[in-house]
Design a protein around this motif. Structure first.
Motif, PDB file in Angstrom:
ATOM      1  N   UNK A 172      -1.842 -14.739  28.376  1.00  0.00           N
ATOM      2  CA  UNK A 172      -2.566 -13.544  28.336  1.00  0.00           C
ATOM      3  C   UNK A 172      -2.968 -13.319  26.897  1.00  0.00           C
ATOM      4  N   UNK A 173      -1.927 -13.702  26.285  1.00  0.00           N
ATOM      5  CA  UNK A 173      -1.624 -13.421  24.805  1.00  0.00           C
ATOM      6  C   UNK A 173      -2.798 -13.711  24.160  1.00  0.00           C
ATOM      7  N   UNK A 174      -2.472 -15.684  24.446  1.00  0.00           N
ATOM      8  CA  UNK A 174      -3.665 -16.179  23.957  1.00  0.00           C
ATOM      9  C   UNK A 174      -4.582 -15.901  23.929  1.00  0.00           C
ATOM     10  N   UNK A 190      -9.661 -11.126  30.932  1.00  0.00           N
ATOM     11  CA  UNK A 190      -9.075 -10.465  31.116  1.00  0.00           C
ATOM     12  C   UNK A 190      -9.510  -9.784  29.200  1.00  0.00           C
ATOM     13  N   UNK A 191      -9.363 -10.415  28.468  1.00  0.00           N
ATOM     14  CA  UNK A 191      -9.498  -9.735  27.324  1.00  0.00           C
ATOM     15  C   UNK A 191     -11.373  -9.293  26.751  1.00  0.00           C
ATOM     16  N   UNK A 192     -11.281  -9.706  27.517  1.00  0.00           N
ATOM     17  CA  UNK A 192     -13.197 -10.386  27.365  1.00  0.00           C
ATOM     18  C   UNK A 192     -13.856  -9.034  28.694  1.00  0.00           C
ATOM     19  N   UNK A 193     -13.249  -9.123  28.991  1.00  0.00           N
ATOM     20  CA  UNK A 193     -13.715  -7.444  30.525  1.00  0.00           C
ATOM     21  C   UNK A 193     -13.034  -6.938  30.631  1.00  0.00           C
ATOM     22  N   UNK A 194     -12.117  -7.028  30.454  1.00  0.00           N
ATOM     23  CA  UNK A 194     -11.584  -5.510  30.141  1.00  0.00           C
ATOM     24  C   UNK A 194     -11.412  -4.398  28.915  1.00  0.00           C
ATOM     25  N   UNK A 195     -11.444  -6.015  28.192  1.00  0.00           N
ATOM     26  CA  UNK A 195     -11.153  -5.006  26.720  1.00  0.00           C
ATOM     27  C   UNK A 195      -9.542  -5.232  26.219  1.00  0.00           C
ATOM     28  N   UNK A 197      -6.861  -3.822  24.896  1.00  0.00           N
ATOM     29  CA  UNK A 197      -5.907  -2.933  25.213  1.00  0.00           C
ATOM     30  C   UNK A 197      -5.347  -3.482  26.553  1.00  0.00           C
ATOM     31  N   UNK A 198      -6.129  -2.915  27.378  1.00  0.00           N
ATOM     32  CA  UNK A 198      -5.599  -3.317  28.686  1.00  0.00           C
ATOM     33  C   UNK A 198      -5.052  -4.450  29.182  1.00  0.00           C
ATOM     34  N   UNK A 199      -5.357  -5.804  28.422  1.00  0.00           N
ATOM     35  CA  UNK A 199      -4.604  -7.563  28.339  1.00  0.00           C
ATOM     36  C   UNK A 199      -3.665  -7.247  27.508  1.00  0.00           C
ATOM     37  N   UNK A 200      -3.383  -6.013  26.410  1.00  0.00           N
ATOM     38  CA  UNK A 200      -1.914  -5.575  26.040  1.00  0.00           C
ATOM     39  C   UNK A 200      -0.986  -5.509  26.626  1.00  0.00           C
ATOM     40  N   UNK A 201      -1.585  -4.521  27.697  1.00  0.00           N
ATOM     41  CA  UNK A 201      -0.970  -3.373  28.827  1.00  0.00           C
ATOM     42  C   UNK A 201      -0.169  -4.398  29.941  1.00  0.00           C
ATOM     43  N   UNK A 202      -0.663  -5.175  30.136  1.00  0.00           N
ATOM     44  CA  UNK A 202      -1.013  -6.621  31.590  1.00  0.00           C
ATOM     45  C   UNK A 202       0.142  -7.331  30.441  1.00  0.00           C
ATOM     46  N   UNK A 203       0.442  -7.934  29.102  1.00  0.00           N
ATOM     47  CA  UNK A 203       1.109  -8.891  29.069  1.00  0.00           C
ATOM     48  C   UNK A 203       2.446  -7.914  29.914  1.00  0.00           C
ATOM     49  N   UNK A 204       2.604  -6.600  28.423  1.00  0.00           N
ATOM     50  CA  UNK A 204       3.734  -5.788  28.095  1.00  0.00           C
ATOM     51  C   UNK A 204       4.519  -5.382  30.004  1.00  0.00           C
ATOM     52  N   UNK A 205       3.438  -5.370  30.707  1.00  0.00           N
ATOM     53  CA  UNK A 205       4.198  -5.102  32.589  1.00  0.00           C
ATOM     54  C   UNK A 205       4.392  -7.016  33.123  1.00  0.00           C
ATOM     55  N   UNK A 206       4.077  -7.616  32.315  1.00  0.00           N
ATOM     56  CA  UNK A 206       4.410  -9.222  33.011  1.00  0.00           C
ATOM     57  C   UNK A 206       5.648  -9.548  32.087  1.00  0.00           C
ATOM     58  N   UNK A 207       5.409  -9.014  30.819  1.00  0.00           N
ATOM     59  CA  UNK A 207       6.925  -9.163  30.286  1.00  0.00           C
ATOM     60  C   UNK A 207       8.368  -8.566  30.429  1.00  0.00           C
TER      61      UNK A 207
END
Length: 245
Positions: A172-174, A190-195, A197-207
């Motif tokens: 997701x970071x890549x 995900x960054x293309x579809x949701x933007x 910010x949403x992708x960064x939030x997802x990376x935080x949850x996964x981490x």
């Protein structure tokens, strides 16, 4: 193109799975089947990187024009020949592996990485889940190659879960760095579809999830450590299966 740095974690996860699957014994790490499985895992990683660059030529022209293919250093036909040769070698060697479930995992990993860029990568969520699942299967394949039974395979739950969450976080970071090229190529990450910010939030949850798995394994033991404690004979049986091989 082959990204040799990916070879070490691919091989290491196989050895971790072999070690965890037989009750944390070191002897299985010397088994030829475990070493062959580590080489096959590394081979799939190399082939997938090369074939990914081949299919990603259009988006890499925007995202990473310095890469060997878009820069013209390596011809596309040469990259395709290399990836095909490695895939064929992996599948031929897989025929020597036991049990059948292990051969199925190798075949699935090879097929999924081959279909990843032209098909799976364009589907939001499936892209990341596919890469993470292939990596997460490495410790499972290590346990199977070491001769572990079902209980031993289940003992790789923690390393497999950690690998899945960590790889999903990395992918997701890549994707955050490749938004422009992916959008131009019609790859709906995900960054293309949701933007972003949403992708960064997802990376935080996964981490956070990966960290929780690591901390839990450190404090409580990985996989079925609780089962070994309640039934020590199970661990001994798993180790004997590996030694008998």
């Amino acid at each position: 193109m082959a990204r040799p740095i990916n070879l070490l974690p691919s091989c290491l996860l196989v050895f971790i799975g072999a070690w965890a699957g037989v009750g944390h014994a070191l002897r299985p790490l010397l088994l030829p089947a475990v070493w062959l499985m580590a080489l096959l895992s590394g081979g799939v990683a190399v082939a997938s990187c090369v074939v990914n660059d081949y299919f990603d030529l259009r988006s890499d022209t925007i995202n990473a024009p310095h890469k060997p293919l878009p820069s013209g250093i390596v011809p596309p036909d040469g990259a395709l020949l290399l990836a095909s040769s490695v895939y064929i070698a992996v599948l031929v060697a897989a025929c020597l592996m036991e049990p059948p479930l292990l051969r199925a995992i190798i075949a699935f990993s090879a097929a999924a990485t081959l279909l990843y860029t032209p098909l799976l990568k364009r589907i939001t969520g499936i892209k990341t889940a596919t890469v993470a699942a292939i990596i997460a299967l490495s410790p499972v394949s290590g346990a199977l190659a070491a001769g572990a039974g079902w209980a031993g395979v289940c003992a790789t739950a923690a390393p497999a879960a950690f690998a899945f969450l960590a790889m999903a976080h990395r992918e997701t970071l890549m994707d955050l760095n490749d938004v422009a090229g992916d959008r131009a190529a019609g790859v709906w990450t995900l960054p293309v579809v949701a933007g972003p910010r949403a992708a960064l939030a997802t990376t935080a949850v996964l981490l956070a999830g990966a960290a929780a798995v690591a901390i839990g394994a450190a404090l409580l033991g990985s996989g079925l450590a609780w089962a070994w404690a309640r039934n020590p004979a199970a661990e001994g049986d798993a180790i004997r299966v590996s030694i008998d091989r």
